[in-house]
Design a protein around this motif. Structure first.
Motif, mmCIF file in Angstrom:
data_model
loop_
_atom_site.group_PDB
_atom_site.id
_atom_site.type_symbol
_atom_site.label_atom_id
_atom_site.label_comp_id
_atom_site.label_asym_id
_atom_site.label_seq_id
_atom_site.Cartn_x
_atom_site.Cartn_y
_atom_site.Cartn_z
ATOM 1 N N GLU A 1 -3.727 -14.086 0.095
ATOM 2 C CA GLU A 1 -3.688 -13.868 1.547
ATOM 3 C C GLU A 1 -2.835 -14.946 2.221
ATOM 4 O O GLU A 1 -2.012 -14.668 3.086
ATOM 5 C CB GLU A 1 -5.108 -13.912 2.137
ATOM 6 N N ARG A 2 -3.063 -16.182 1.795
ATOM 7 C CA ARG A 2 -2.322 -17.285 2.408
ATOM 8 C C ARG A 2 -0.849 -17.259 2.019
ATOM 9 O O ARG A 2 0.027 -17.529 2.839
ATOM 10 C CB ARG A 2 -2.961 -18.618 2.025
ATOM 11 N N ALA A 3 -0.581 -16.913 0.761
ATOM 12 C CA ALA A 3 0.810 -16.844 0.312
ATOM 13 C C ALA A 3 1.553 -15.789 1.121
ATOM 14 O O ALA A 3 2.677 -16.005 1.596
ATOM 15 C CB ALA A 3 0.864 -16.525 -1.176
ATOM 16 N N LEU A 4 0.901 -14.657 1.314
ATOM 17 C CA LEU A 4 1.536 -13.564 2.055
ATOM 18 C C LEU A 4 1.766 -13.981 3.509
ATOM 19 O O LEU A 4 2.811 -13.678 4.096
ATOM 20 C CB LEU A 4 0.639 -12.324 1.982
ATOM 21 N N ARG A 5 0.810 -14.713 4.071
ATOM 22 C CA ARG A 5 0.979 -15.177 5.448
ATOM 23 C C ARG A 5 2.162 -16.152 5.548
ATOM 24 O O ARG A 5 2.900 -16.145 6.514
ATOM 25 C CB ARG A 5 -0.306 -15.820 5.967
ATOM 26 N N ALA B 1 0.003 -5.374 6.494
ATOM 27 C CA ALA B 1 -0.919 -4.553 7.291
ATOM 28 C C ALA B 1 -2.285 -5.221 7.287
ATOM 29 O O ALA B 1 -2.693 -5.801 6.280
ATOM 30 C CB ALA B 1 -1.010 -3.158 6.687
ATOM 31 N N TYR B 2 -2.952 -5.141 8.420
ATOM 32 C CA TYR B 2 -4.263 -5.783 8.551
ATOM 33 C C TYR B 2 -5.354 -4.753 8.776
ATOM 34 O O TYR B 2 -5.121 -3.681 9.337
ATOM 35 C CB TYR B 2 -4.261 -6.763 9.727
ATOM 36 N N SER B 3 -6.566 -5.117 8.377
ATOM 37 C CA SER B 3 -7.717 -4.258 8.635
ATOM 38 C C SER B 3 -8.123 -4.401 10.092
ATOM 39 O O SER B 3 -7.728 -5.341 10.769
ATOM 40 C CB SER B 3 -8.878 -4.672 7.735
ATOM 41 N N GLN C 1 -5.720 -9.061 5.680
ATOM 42 C CA GLN C 1 -4.635 -8.292 5.098
ATOM 43 C C GLN C 1 -5.205 -7.265 4.134
ATOM 44 O O GLN C 1 -6.194 -7.513 3.468
ATOM 45 C CB GLN C 1 -3.691 -9.218 4.321
ATOM 46 N N LYS C 2 -4.514 -6.119 4.091
ATOM 47 C CA LYS C 2 -4.989 -5.094 3.158
ATOM 48 C C LYS C 2 -4.364 -5.350 1.785
ATOM 49 O O LYS C 2 -3.201 -5.024 1.540
ATOM 50 C CB LYS C 2 -4.603 -3.716 3.686
ATOM 51 N N LEU C 3 -5.156 -5.969 0.938
ATOM 52 C CA LEU C 3 -4.735 -6.252 -0.428
ATOM 53 C C LEU C 3 -5.721 -5.569 -1.351
ATOM 54 O O LEU C 3 -6.903 -5.484 -1.051
ATOM 55 C CB LEU C 3 -4.773 -7.759 -0.716
ATOM 56 N N TYR D 1 -0.310 -3.775 1.181
ATOM 57 C CA TYR D 1 0.042 -2.772 2.188
ATOM 58 C C TYR D 1 0.857 -3.424 3.286
ATOM 59 O O TYR D 1 0.472 -4.475 3.809
ATOM 60 C CB TYR D 1 -1.223 -2.148 2.780
ATOM 61 N N PHE D 2 1.973 -2.798 3.634
ATOM 62 C CA PHE D 2 2.809 -3.319 4.708
ATOM 63 C C PHE D 2 2.811 -2.383 5.905
ATOM 64 O O PHE D 2 2.562 -1.185 5.770
ATOM 65 C CB PHE D 2 4.248 -3.535 4.213
#
Lengths: 520, 196
Positions: free
Chosen positions: B25-29, B36-38, B45-47, B67-68
């Motif tokens: 989550e942090r890496a993606l941020r 994409a977020y819930s 993030q939707k992982l 998910y983007f």
């Protein structure tokens, strides 16, 4: 040694505490450098949450001729394995034995970590007494809140930093380097000449001038702090927006000793916050100080960061907000992304006692801020109180219960989901505060007051938490202690005391025995 | 949606699954990619991850679906993420997958593990393969793991084992290591995940 460590790690809880290699951790080659080991005498999760160490880690590693690595108190299962295998305490970054570093610096923020300091020295295979150490041992130094009264540790630590560490740490490292090859006593002599450094036996504590960083904007603030693999206590980006406190609460050590009040410029706060999030990916940013409401640019900073962070789903938290300054606009900015709780510290239950301790809060202000917080969506309200304050009577204890009931009634009239957590700690006199000569109440008295609150705070939406009275007593013993107290500390450690601020490890009877043996 | 394939090497074996989730989550941020977020009070993030890798195991084949909100070039995902990961985590590839595709955990049926061993374990292997029951304790009850072992072989100093790994059951780490305890010289590696 690497193979040995790896084998051991496979059989302990949370091995990630010991592996290092986190994002933004720094590993430099060891050749020809001043090697600093920064220690926090508690678990990784607690030590990594300490902002001061992150700053020092950054400042030291910025210097090409220096390096800093970290180590923390190994949990008991790890300690057992290390002792079993004669494995010395090692740093996270390079798994180097601590005793191979030039300087070992402990961050001492809590008296109940003192036994851990002794334990860590022992695990590092370093003699506990400074008198038994020579130039072949690392220089052992300590800094942090507890050096406000360093005496109980003065037999074990070579030099203490009194005050802000950001500038003096480099002066100590440079002095160390200039004194290579000369006897340890000469090094200590040079260190004792540095402003803010106390060398037991060399310069009298009374003569040491507290070290102050005049302008905190000059601090090389880390915007790439280490991102831990495992969840730590303060698992977020933390920015110190103000150092010192304009309030003069008579019991407060942090406010009394961190003078004057110094502020980080608002544009700098914003820049550091944005940069840190970019470099870490943290989902929360916390702006900290002793009293954030007294930071004059709070609204401006919170508004700008709220705007910037909201679309990124990053939340902003502002602990240490004074109750009387919370308004709905600020509450909304804080809660823009995530729901969180709200904390206020009335400290005492009656206006008389609040006035006496100089806690500048009225009941009306407290009620209003709780209303505001609940209206803005905070359903969990935390209240902080102290028992045992000077001049306290039964009325003041009753006042805690009365105020809590008033607040839960107010809160529930706005939201039936509102809950109140009442945190009760025990007043401990601290050196260099207006209350330094006050007496701490004894165990029996603490028990009586705690029992009263337990009986009288019964509500389905209320939760009562208090500090362990044995722990408070020992904290009091050490915070006002002398060099002699250090002997009790050593006895307690020898009898098995460690992790004293962990309920599962704290053993009051051992401390009692150590105190009794000492006075015999 | 993009699916990435990841290697977890060396000390990364000490990072548990939930900590890995937060790490990604942090890496993606950090990449600032349009994740994409819930919905809800705590948007995340939707992982979507594959079957959790047991603590203490390295892997050459972990899977993660991201998910983007809008189109992202998979190469860009791979490059940006790779540049911000701690040492020991490596992205092998990233690719777009059809949004309606089943989740990783629904697709995966088999996991293949391998570990370095010393000595001759051919007898041990024949014993396992020849038996109808291998009883382990699960929740203080006898449990037969033999039906979940699909293949077992030794090549040189390595033992390879293919086991069931799906929503209906999988072999636990300590059951796997337990079988070869005396002969293990290194840690287990997950080397492949299969859909059949």
């Amino acid at each position: 040694m690497r193979d040995q460590i790896e084998r051991i790690l496979s059989s302990v809880t949370k091995p990630a505490r010991y592996i290092g290699n986190e994002l933004n951790s720094i590993r430099k080659p060891h050749d020809n450098k001043i090697k600093f080991a920064l220690a926090y005498p508690d678990t990784y999760e607690i030590g990594m949450s300490n902002l001061g160490l992150q700053i020092l880690y950054h400042i030291l590693n910025k210097r090409p001729d220096m390096l800093a690595e970290r180590f923390y108190a190994p949990w008991t299962d790890m300690e057992e394995k290390m002792r079993e295998n004669s494995l010395p305490l090692f740093s996270l970054e390079s798994w180097t034995p601590v005793k191979d570093f030039d300087i070992v610096g402990f961050s001492v923020q809590n008296e109940l970590t003192y036994t851990n300091i002794l334990n860590m020295l022992e695990l590092a295979h370093i003699p506990l007494y400074r008198s038994e150490r020579d130039g072949s041992c690392p220089l052992i130094i300590a800094g942090g809140a507890c050096t406000n009264n360093p005496e109980p540790l003065s037999d074990f630590i070579d030099a203490f930093v009194i005050g802000d560490g950001e500038e003096v740490i480099l002066e100590i490292a440079d002095t160390y380097n200039n004194c290579r090859g000369i006897p340890r006593s000469a090094l200590l002599g040079s260190l004792s000449k540095i402003e803010g450094v106390y060398v037991p036996g060399l310069n009298g504590l009374g003569k040491v001038k507290r070290r102050v960083v005049k302008d905190i904007n000059t601090i090389d603030y880390p915007t790439s702090p280490i991102v831990p693999f495992i969840e730590i206590v303060h698992d977020r980006a933390t920015i110190e927006i103000m150092r010192g406190c304009p309030r003069r609460c008579k019991f407060c050590q942090a406010g009394a000793v961190n003078k004057p009040v110094r502020m980080l410029r608002p544009e700098k706060v914003i820049e550091i916050a944005k940069e840190t999030v970019k470099n870490t990916g943290f989902e929360e940013v916390s702006l900290v100080s002793l009293s954030s409401s007294d930071y004059p640019h709070l609204h401006e900073v919170a508004a700008e960061l709220g705007r910037y962070f909201a679309p990124k789903r990053i939340s902003l938290s502002l602990p240490s907000l004074r109750a009387d300054t919370l308004n709905e606009k600020l509450a909304k900015e804080m809660l823009s992304v995530r729901q969180s709780g709200f904390t206020i510290a009335p400290e005492a239950g009656t206006q008389r006692l609040r006035d006496h301790i100089c806690k500048d809060l009225t009941e009306e202000k407290i009620i209003n801020s709780v209303r505001t917080a609940v209206k803005s969506g905070s359903n969990r309200i935390k209240l902080y109180f102290m028992i045992g304050l000077p001049t306290e009577t039964d009325d003041d204890i009753k006042g805690i219960a009365d105020l809590a009931y008033t607040l839960i009634k107010e809160a529930r009239s706005i939201s039936t989901r509102a809950k109140i957590v009442v945190n009760v700690s025990t007043f401990i006199p601290k050196k260099n505060t207006p209350f330094e000569n006050e007496k701490m109440i004894n165990l029996e008295a603490i028990k009586k007051k705690q029992e009263y609150l337990k009986e009288n705070l019964r509500h389905k939406s209320m939760e009562l938490k208090w500090h362990d009275r044995g722990m408070s007593t020992i904290e009091g013993l050490l915070s006002t202690g002398t060099k002699e107290t250090g002997k009790i500390l050593l006895r307690a450690f020898r009898s098995g005391c460690k992790f004293d601020n962990w309920a599962e490890h704290f053993d009051f009877s051992r401390w009692e025995a150590a105190i009794a043996a000492h006075t015999d | 949606m993009q699916r990435i394939r990841i290697k977890y090497k060396k000390e990364m074996k000490f990072i548990g699954h939930l900590d890995m989730v937060r790490l990604w989550e942090r890496a993606l941020r950090r990449t600032d990619l349009p994740a994409a977020y819930s919905e809800g009070f705590n948007p995340r993030q939707k992982l979507s991850f594959g079957p959790p890798l047991p603590l203490g195991f390295t892997s050459e084949c972990e899977l993660l679906d991201i998910y983007f909100e809008k189109w992202v070039n998979p190469e860009q995902t791979k490059n940006l993420l790779s540049s911000t990961l701690p040492k020991g985590i490596e992205i092998i590839e990233a690719g777009n997958v059809f949004l309606a595709r089943a989740s990783i955990t629904a697709e995966i049926k088999t996991a293949v593990y391998s570990a370095d061993v010393s000595g001759d374990i051919s007898e041990k292997i024949s014993e396992v393969l020849g038996s109808k029951e291998i009883i382990v304790q699960r929740k203080e009850k006898d449990f037969n793991i033999r039906p979940m072992i699909k293949e077992l072989s030794q090549s040189g100093n390595t033992v390879n084992i293919a086991v069931q790994c799906d929503n209906f059951g999988s072999i636990k780490a300590q059951e796997l290591t337990g079988m070869f305890k005396e002969n293990l010289t290194g840690t287990f590696r997950r080397i492949a995940l299969y859909c059949s």
